[in-house]
Design an enzyme around this catalytic site. Structure first.
Site, PDB file in Angstrom:
ATOM      1  N   ASP A 134      55.103  78.706  -9.225  1.00 15.42           N
ATOM      2  CA  ASP A 134      54.606  78.825  -7.848  1.00 15.42           C
ATOM      3  C   ASP A 134      55.458  77.990  -6.889  1.00 15.42           C
ATOM      4  O   ASP A 134      56.228  77.111  -7.303  1.00 15.42           O
ATOM      5  CB  ASP A 134      53.151  78.326  -7.836  1.00 15.42           C
ATOM      6  CG  ASP A 134      52.310  78.934  -6.729  1.00 15.42           C
ATOM      7  OD1 ASP A 134      52.884  79.547  -5.813  1.00 15.42           O
ATOM      8  OD2 ASP A 134      51.074  78.780  -6.785  1.00 15.42           O
ATOM      9  N   ASP A 153      48.492  86.432  -2.325  1.00 17.30           N
ATOM     10  CA  ASP A 153      47.258  85.672  -2.547  1.00 17.30           C
ATOM     11  C   ASP A 153      46.051  86.446  -2.042  1.00 17.30           C
ATOM     12  O   ASP A 153      44.919  86.019  -2.240  1.00 17.30           O
ATOM     13  CB  ASP A 153      47.331  84.328  -1.817  1.00 17.30           C
ATOM     14  CG  ASP A 153      47.949  83.243  -2.681  1.00 17.30           C
ATOM     15  OD1 ASP A 153      48.151  83.494  -3.883  1.00 17.30           O
ATOM     16  OD2 ASP A 153      48.233  82.159  -2.153  1.00 17.30           O
TER      17      ASP A 153
HETATM   18  C1  DGJ Z   1      49.127  79.896  -4.714  1.00 15.81           C
HETATM   19  C2  DGJ Z   1      49.065  81.014  -5.708  1.00 15.81           C
HETATM   20  O1  DGJ Z   1      49.500  82.200  -5.143  1.00 15.81           O
HETATM   21  C3  DGJ Z   1      47.651  81.106  -6.240  1.00 15.81           C
HETATM   22  O2  DGJ Z   1      47.519  82.211  -7.069  1.00 15.81           O
HETATM   23  C4  DGJ Z   1      47.347  79.841  -6.959  1.00 15.81           C
HETATM   24  O3  DGJ Z   1      48.189  79.714  -8.068  1.00 15.81           O
HETATM   25  C5  DGJ Z   1      47.512  78.667  -6.022  1.00 15.81           C
HETATM   26  N1  DGJ Z   1      48.790  78.679  -5.370  1.00 15.81           N
HETATM   27  C6  DGJ Z   1      47.336  77.376  -6.746  1.00 15.81           C
HETATM   28  O4  DGJ Z   1      47.660  76.303  -5.986  1.00 15.81           O
END
Ligand code: DGJ
Length: 734
Positions: A481, A551
């Site tokens: 990430d 997200d």
């Molecule tokens: C952003 C990601 O896109 C989410 O799926 C998750 O992993 C969060 N970060 C966690 O901080």
């Protein structure tokens, strides 16, 4: 085997062609490399596109020439520079020791290579066998500085694709500062294009926008240090009448994960210049004598059958010749991820029932998301400290991983390795690892800061920490990430005259991490992520075959996001999860089957607390998994056709067709219910018109021609966000 590149030495004509496309270039007056044609295949060329000699006022002429009918300002070119008689945006700008930025790039020669060379330190499309492609390298030289520009053009045999990149070599005696080096230039004459781009935002990525190309300059760019949620590194140029199934479409896909810039300039003669490359915003690169600079690569696809074919070309190219992971050709596991189920509020005991339920339902992998390391109970701490949080896993991470494996599931783990929290041991020990401008406080974003990946020591630290965990052999998947964009652009490791290199060096540093870790752990499935789709590009795909698309897990929002993404990237690159309702990003309540239909149209998984599902929902999960198992290869490998866009109507629809045209998956979504609905039909695409297809749910058989031309009525529904899915299989008789 037919040659893909023909060179007429006498006329100085270069013809790159395969069965579908031709690309033609030549050398014009003043040894100027000139563009002739890119489009549908032609067998040969007989000089009819020699640029007409016309005296254009205020477009000056070659140095030392009184020929007023020839100007670099009007000639369609392959690569231009500052300081020439060409008033368009230049492809390259180089500041020299005496302060000048003029170059005169003249053709000096070419080579043709079998296959496609690698680009040092950069992701790029590849070949598995040299017979798959040929590469033309043309050298342009500036005599005064001794700079050579090697323009590379690779044409693939089986795809309507040409890739472009540029290598600058300093054969001179003095250092120069590169201020701009585009990866490609393409000039068009007599084309009245529209441009499609993919703007967006966090939780709202890649919403296609189509607009006329108007006079002046339009640009599509990122200055965020990554390819960004805000503007994807892709555009398409299309004729006004081009639609999904017909008309010309030229797609440009930049294999780069940092600041990018696509510039379009429509000039006084309605001629068009396209430049694609690293954004010149806060970019300089000091090139010492005997050094070279390699630009990233652009993938150019041409379609004479509309946007679907252009997209399918990118799907094939990126899915099979950019993605390198062994998972390229393997089924990807169906995951359950605990992020939206628990956020930071979990420990081993709370997670175990989710894992056990996952096993019951047929899910194949459990992914432990953010919050398992350091002392991270919220997003204010611990980035940089990649050791297990003992409060949550008192017996160690291995103990929990064993539990997951003993249930028969694979184990996935979240990392955000490019970041550092102030509240971390790493920061306390190495404050100099932070990207920061001297004497200025760095900007937090999500309360975190960027590690300076320009520093080799920082990169080694990241690799070592991540490798220590992966070396224990219990992690099958990594979600990588990145939850903020770059700021404080400065590296303590670089001298003042190299600070303009930081943005690009950061990206090279990121690629170095990915190269080392993916090479060391070839069996681990890596998934890219940046707050969802904030770094969703072909550069990432080279290291990680799949990326968390957004997200935003709302099924309705995903229709536009996934359709938009599919313009440039394959469904096999997009991960999509069924999540809880009301949806955490939009508050919307969509039916379970609609969430399933959207997610099953990509790399499928769940992102909710499975223990909280009703028994009906659990039954639905089992059905979805059974259905996905029937068509997993089809979704990952098949041809994807967009049929209806939610941006144009109350519906979205698409279908996948297997390579042998024997299997078809269709998903149709109705956005809002109507009191007095107009009837709608769904017509399929890409089937074999002569085959017969059985609807596996009803047993009814239809001709491929019927399904494509007559279509079928969509059911009238009395609830919002309804969806239908259909699976068809070809039958031999009937
Ligand atoms: C952003 C990601 O896109 C989410 O799926 C998750 O992993 C969060 N970060 C966690 O901080």
């Amino acid at each position: 085997m037919t040659k893909l590149i023909e060179v007429d030495e006498q006329q100085q004509i270069f013809h790159l062609h395969n069965e579908q496309i031709s690309y033609l270039l030549t050398v014009e007056a003043g040894q100027t490399l000139s563009h002739l044609y890119f489009g549908k295949r032609v067998r040969g060329y007989h000089g009819q596109l020699t640029y007409p000699r016309v005296d254009r006022g205020f477009s000056g002429n070659l140095p030392g020439s009184d020929d007023r009918t020839f100007s670099k300002d009007t000639l369609p070119r392959e690569y231009s520079s500052a300081g020439e008689m060409d008033y368009h945006l230049p492809a390259t700008v180089v500041r020299q020791a005496d302060g000048a930025n003029a170059l005169n790039l003249q053709y000096v020669g070419y080579t043709v290579l079998e296959g496609k060379p690698k680009l040092a330190g950069l992701p790029a499309a590849y070949v598995e066998d040299d017979s798959e492609a040929e590469t033309l390298v043309i050298t342009l030289r500036d005599e005064v500085t001794g700079l050579d520009y090697q323009l590379s053009y690779t044409i693939y045999r089986a795809l309507p694709v040409i890739t472009r990149s540029v290598k600058v070599v300093n054969n001179g005696t003095q250092a120069v500062q590169l201020e701009k080096v585009a990866s490609m230039q393409l000039d068009f004459v007599d084309r009245d294009f529209e441009v499609i781009s993919l703007p967006g935002a966090h939780v709202n990525e890649r919403h296609p926008e189509r607009r006329p190309v108007s006079f002046g300059v339009q640009s599509f760019e990122s200055r965020r240090g990554t390819s960004s949620h805000q503007m994807s590194p892709f555009i398409a140029l299309v004729d006004k009448q081009t639609d999904e199934f017909s008309g010309d479409a030229y797609g440009f896909n930049f294999v780069y994960s940092g600041n990018h810039k696509f510039s379009l300039e429509k000039d006084q003669l309605a001629q068009l210049r396209l430049l694609v490359g690293i954004n010149d915003y806060n970019f300089t690169w000091k090139l010492e004598p005997a050094q070279s600079f390699q630009t990233p690569e652009v993938l150019m696809a041409y379609s004479d059958q509309g946007l679907n074919k252009m997209s399918q070309t990118f799907h094939q190219l990126i899915g099979k010749r950019v993605v390198r992971s062994k998972y390229r050709d393997l089924k990807r596991p169906i995951v359950v991820n605990n992020w939206e189920a628990t956020y930071f509020d979990f420990d081993e005991e709370k997670l175990k029932p989710i894992v056990a339920e996952a096993k019951q339902l047929g899910i194949e992998m459990f992914v432990l998301d953010d919050g398992w390391f350091g002392h991270r109970d919220d997003d204010y701490s611990s980035l940089g400290d990649w050791q297990v949080f003992a409060k949550k896993f008192p017996q160690g991470l291995g103990h929990f991983a064993d539990y997951v494996h003993n249930q028969g599931l694979k184990f996935g783990l979240w990392f955000e390795p490019e970041m550092i929290s102030y509240d971390s041991d790493l920061y306390r020990q190495h404050p100099e690892y932070l990207m920061q401008v001297p004497n200025r406080a760095p900007s937090p974003s999500r309360s975190q800061y960027i590690l300076d990946l320009c520093q080799a020591e920082v990169r080694d630290n990241v690799v070592e920490q991540v490798a220590t965990i992966l070396s224990q052999g219990q992690v099958d998947y990594v979600k990588w990430d990145m939850n903020r964009h770059l700021s404080d652009i400065y590296s303590l490791s670089l001298p003042a005259d190299r600070q303009g290199e930081v943005y690009h060096r950061y990206v090279l540093g990121y690629y170095d991490l990915m190269e080392r870790l993916t090479a060391k752990f070839p069996d681990v499935l890596f998934e890219g992520c940046s707050g969802g789709g904030g770094r969703f590009d072909a550069g990432v795909a080279y290291y990680m075959p799949q990326i968390w698309t957004s997200d935003n897990t709302d099924a309705l929002a995903r229709l536009t996001i996934q359709m938009g993404t599919s313009l440039a990237f394959p469904p096999s690159m997009m991960t999509a999860h069924v999540s809880a309702v009301p949806n955490h990003q939009t508050g919307r309540v969509t039916p379970f089957e609609t969430r399933g239909a959207a997610a099953m149209s990509a790399v499928f998984g769940y992102e909710l607390d499975l223990t909280k599902l009703t028994s009906a929902e659990k039954a639905a999960v089992k059905e979805q998994i059974a259905a996905y198992n029937q068509m997993r290869a089809l979704v990952l490998e098949g041809k994807f056709y967009r049929l209806k866009s939610p941006l144009d109507s109350n519906q979205a629809a698409w279908n996948f067709v297997s390579a042998d045209k024997k299997q078809v998956f269709v998903a149709v979504f109705n956005v809002l219910a109507q009191a007095q609905p107009y009837l709608t039909k769904t017509k399929l695409a890409g089937l074999d018109k002569d085959k017969c297809y059985r609807n596996l749910a009803t047993g009814q058989v239809y001709g491929g021609d019927e399904l494509m031309n007559l279509g079928f009525y969509d059911p009238v529904v009395r609830y919002d966000f309804a969806s239908q899915t259909y699976l068809f299989e070809a039958v031999t008789e009937e």
